[in-house]
Design an enzyme around this catalytic site. Structure first.
Site, short mmCIF file in Angstrom:
data_model
loop_
_atom_site.label_atom_id
_atom_site.label_comp_id
_atom_site.label_asym_id
_atom_site.label_seq_id
_atom_site.Cartn_x
_atom_site.Cartn_y
_atom_site.Cartn_z
N PHE A 45 0.88 -1.16 -0.06
CA PHE A 45 0.14 0.26 0.03
C PHE A 45 0.71 1.19 0.00
O PHE A 45 0.21 2.16 -0.36
CB PHE A 45 -0.74 -0.11 1.30
N LYS A 65 -1.46 -6.97 -9.00
CA LYS A 65 -2.30 -7.40 -7.96
C LYS A 65 -1.92 -6.24 -7.12
O LYS A 65 -1.14 -6.57 -6.26
CB LYS A 65 -2.21 -8.68 -7.49
N GLU A 110 -5.16 -3.85 -1.70
CA GLU A 110 -6.35 -3.55 -1.83
C GLU A 110 -6.68 -2.37 -0.74
O GLU A 110 -7.88 -1.61 -0.83
CB GLU A 110 -7.39 -4.77 -1.07
N ARG A 111 -5.92 -1.73 -0.45
CA ARG A 111 -5.88 -0.27 0.57
C ARG A 111 -6.12 0.70 -0.31
O ARG A 111 -6.71 1.59 0.13
CB ARG A 111 -4.83 -0.30 1.60
N SER A 121 5.57 -7.09 3.33
CA SER A 121 5.88 -7.45 4.57
C SER A 121 6.77 -8.70 4.41
O SER A 121 6.54 -9.75 3.51
CB SER A 121 4.87 -7.45 5.75
N CYS A 145 9.60 1.66 3.67
CA CYS A 145 10.53 0.77 3.79
C CYS A 145 11.81 1.27 4.00
O CYS A 145 12.87 0.49 4.33
CB CYS A 145 10.67 -0.24 2.68
N GLU A 188 9.35 -4.22 12.88
CA GLU A 188 8.95 -3.28 12.04
C GLU A 188 7.75 -2.39 12.61
O GLU A 188 6.69 -3.10 12.74
CB GLU A 188 9.10 -3.34 10.68
P1 NAD Z 1 1.54 -6.60 3.24
O1 NAD Z 1 2.45 -7.47 3.24
O2 NAD Z 1 0.57 -6.71 4.14
O3 NAD Z 1 0.94 -6.59 1.88
C1 NAD Z 1 1.54 -6.72 0.33
C2 NAD Z 1 0.86 -7.41 -0.66
O4 NAD Z 1 0.68 -8.69 -0.18
C3 NAD Z 1 -0.57 -6.67 -1.00
O5 NAD Z 1 -0.95 -6.42 -2.12
C4 NAD Z 1 -1.24 -7.56 -0.01
O6 NAD Z 1 -2.79 -7.77 -0.68
C5 NAD Z 1 -0.58 -8.96 -0.22
N1 NAD Z 1 -0.97 -9.82 0.92
C6 NAD Z 1 -1.41 -9.46 2.07
N2 NAD Z 1 -1.47 -10.46 3.08
C7 NAD Z 1 -1.32 -11.52 2.26
C8 NAD Z 1 -1.33 -13.22 2.47
N3 NAD Z 1 -1.61 -13.76 3.66
N4 NAD Z 1 -0.94 -14.07 1.22
C9 NAD Z 1 -0.74 -13.57 0.13
N5 NAD Z 1 -0.88 -12.05 0.08
C10 NAD Z 1 -1.09 -11.34 0.71
O7 NAD Z 1 2.45 -5.32 3.00
P2 NAD Z 1 1.89 -3.67 2.99
O8 NAD Z 1 1.33 -3.74 4.45
O9 NAD Z 1 1.02 -3.55 1.87
O10 NAD Z 1 3.26 -2.83 2.90
C11 NAD Z 1 4.23 -2.43 4.00
C12 NAD Z 1 5.23 -3.74 4.03
O11 NAD Z 1 5.94 -3.72 2.63
C13 NAD Z 1 6.31 -2.98 5.08
O12 NAD Z 1 6.70 -4.35 5.88
C14 NAD Z 1 7.21 -2.60 4.42
O13 NAD Z 1 8.55 -2.54 4.80
C15 NAD Z 1 7.38 -3.48 2.69
N6 NAD Z 1 8.04 -2.52 1.86
C16 NAD Z 1 9.18 -2.93 1.33
C17 NAD Z 1 9.71 -2.41 0.40
C18 NAD Z 1 11.00 -2.96 -0.17
O14 NAD Z 1 11.43 -2.61 -1.35
N7 NAD Z 1 11.79 -3.81 0.71
C19 NAD Z 1 9.06 -1.27 -0.13
C20 NAD Z 1 7.85 -1.05 0.38
C21 NAD Z 1 7.14 -1.46 1.33
#
Ligand code: NAD
Length: 499
Positions: free
Chosen positions: A149, A173, A176-177, A226, A281, A384
């Protein structure tokens, strides 16, 4: 209530699964739209359309493909205000920050306009007698990306720009937020001349992700989000024979040496720690001053700057330093972790717990927090937080500070503030982290370099954007060619052996 759609086969398509997620306006706490959550059937339909469209796209010469991206850049600039507004409305970040989100993605698109050069292969003339050898980079086919998101414009562009430039079809994909900007980007790509079916947006949650991971046609999966989900997607995607790159969470340390310019370091920390409400991140979440005196001076410089931070809705324009966090769940998680910090004995120097904004009491605002005397065993250090919370860990020496950054399970980014070139050089050379800032707090590499952490911040071999992206989105094919001589001298009926 607005009902959002998918973008499949060049058109906005209503969800048919019957499942939806709420999309909030984080500043007011109101649900402003419903986003459909796709099932396997909807994903399969998008994949079939992508597979059919991709053949023609891969056969389109790279210069023509690049021209579509060139036109897309123009459209991004044309619609910058509109994109930033839509982004802020769903994410909560300030308008200047939202424009930065679009801009950093746009720069990756600009880089990908160089596809004709970047996709040039290798050629060896006369590798053997009458034998030439050449390698070419070919598109994978149907590719997919799953994005978080916090950068709903930049991160999709990190993925789809190189994927498309290389001749692939791409299924996004998004989170969804905040799905509206990804849908707008797909529309703009087609306005720029991209054939239908090459970019598609399928909204959803785990069900849509699992459909991607188990689809035999999809060749590669990119993920940013994450760490636990990154690990799951990497393991499942690889087990299913896909090419996978996953980028996970972070806990970025900034080392402040005794000789650092303290005002500069404190300003940098405030921007990097609290900008975008800490939902980056590459945010700095741990300050590591070296020596007690440095620590005391740092806290003294930080406190008034943090107390002056302006927190508010994006509609307040440039007058706001950061906005709300993305959901009430995210806010509750930050508050829970802050409480563990207090309970486990850290000193809460700036306490944002009672923060409230008149007129926006239901918004997901979190006041800025500053902890001192944090130790590595505490939850606020280990996990985090992804919120406006900065932890200070006092280190007795440079080696101790370096060890902290090295021992943490995450390794996305880190920074050192110092006037000592030798210390900076030593740090950059020894620390086991992917992106290093020297007097730069958020060292996000530009589009023509690559982006990626180390340790639990990444799963896979290749980084995002830059030359790595062109490797990730193509396969190498090597041809050994020999044209038997003889026609010039008249017919020859025996195939000549190599000699
Ligand atoms: P998230 O892991 O909750 O969601 C990321 C994606 O995964 C979304 O599209 C979501 O729909 C999907 N998802 C969520 N739960 C799932 C599941 N159980 N099974 C399969 N898919 C699932 O992350 P977020 O809250 O959207 O974003 C924040 C996180 O992203 C933080 O941990 C941040 O550090 C990380 N991030 C990392 C980078 C990087 O380049 N390393 C960059 C930006 C964000």
């Amino acid at each position: 209530m607005q009902e959002l759609t998918h973008y499949i086969g060049g058109a906005h398509v209503k969800g048919t699964s019957g499942r939806f997620a709420d999309v909030y306006n984080p500043a007011t706490g109101e649900v402003q739209a419903k986003v459909p959550l796709a099932n396997g059937e909807e994903m399969a339909k998008a994949v079939a359309i992508a597979a059919e469209a991709q053949v023609g796209w891969a056969a389109t010469n790279p210069q023509r493909r690049a021209r579509v991206l060139m036109a897309f850049v123009g459209l991004l600039n044309r619609d910058m205000e509109k994109l930033a507004e839509a982004l802020s409305r769903e994410h909560g970040k300030t308008i200047p920050d939202a424009k930065g989100d679009v801009q950093r993605g746009l720069e990756v698109v600009e880089y990908c306009i160089g596809a004709p050069e970047l996709l040039k292969g290798d050629y060896t003339d006369a590798a053997g007698p009458g034998i030439d050898m050449y390698s070419m980079r070919q598109a994978l086919g149907v590719t997919a990306g799953i994005t978080p998101f916090n950068f709903p414009a930049m991160i999709p562009m990190w993925m789809f720009a190189p994927a498309i430039a290389c001749g692939n079809a791409f299924i996004l994909k998004p989170s969804e937020r905040d799905p509206s900007v990804p849908l707008m980007l797909a529309e703009l790509l087609e306005e720029a001349g991209l054939p239908e079916g090459i970019i598609q947006v399928v909204n959803g949650d785990k069900e849509a992700v699992d459909a991607i991971l188990h689809d035999d046609v999809i060749q590669s999966v990119g993920f940013v989000g994450s760490t636990p989900i990154a690990e799951y997607i990497y393991a499942t995607g690889c087990a299913n024979g896909k090419r996978v790159q996953c980028f996970g969470g972070a806990k970025n340390h900034m080392i402040i040496m005794p000789d650092a310019d303290m005002e500069q370091a404190a300003d940098a920390l405030v921007g990097a720690g609290y900008g975008a409400a800490g939902e980056r991140c590459m945010a700095i979440s741990v300050a590591v001053p070296v020596g007690e005196d440095t620590a005391d001076r740092l806290i003294e410089a930080l406190v008034p700057k943090i107390e002056k931070l302006k927190v508010g809705p994006y509609t307040s324009g440039n007058d706001v330093d950061y906005g709300p966090v993305v959901t009430s769940k995210a806010k509750a998680n930050i508050e829970r972790l802050v409480q563990t910090g207090v309970d486990q004995g850290a000193t809460l120097v700036v306490d944002g717990r009672d923060f409230s904004l008149q007129g926006y009491e239901d918004g997901f605002f979190v006041g800025p927090h500053l902890f001192d005397n944090v130790t590595p065993e505490m939850d606020i250090y280990k996990y985090e937080i992804f919120g406006p919370v900065l932890s200070t860990v006092r280190a007795g020496s440079y080696e101790e500070a370096l060890k902290l950054a090295m021992d943490h399970e995450y390794g996305n980014g880190t920074a050192i503030f110092t006037r000592d070139g030798d210390a900076a050089r030593d740090f950059a050379s020894r620390v086991n982290v992917g992106m290093i800032g020297i007097n730069v707090p958020i060292p996000v590499p530009l589009a023509y370099h690559t982006f990626g952490g180390w340790k639990k911040s990444v799963f896979g071999d290749l980084n995002q954007h830059g030359p790595d992206a062109f490797k990730f989105y193509t396969r190498t094919k090597t041809v050994t060619a020999r044209w038997p001589s003889g026609i010039k001298q008249g017919g020859e009926f025996n195939f000549k052996a190599m000699d």
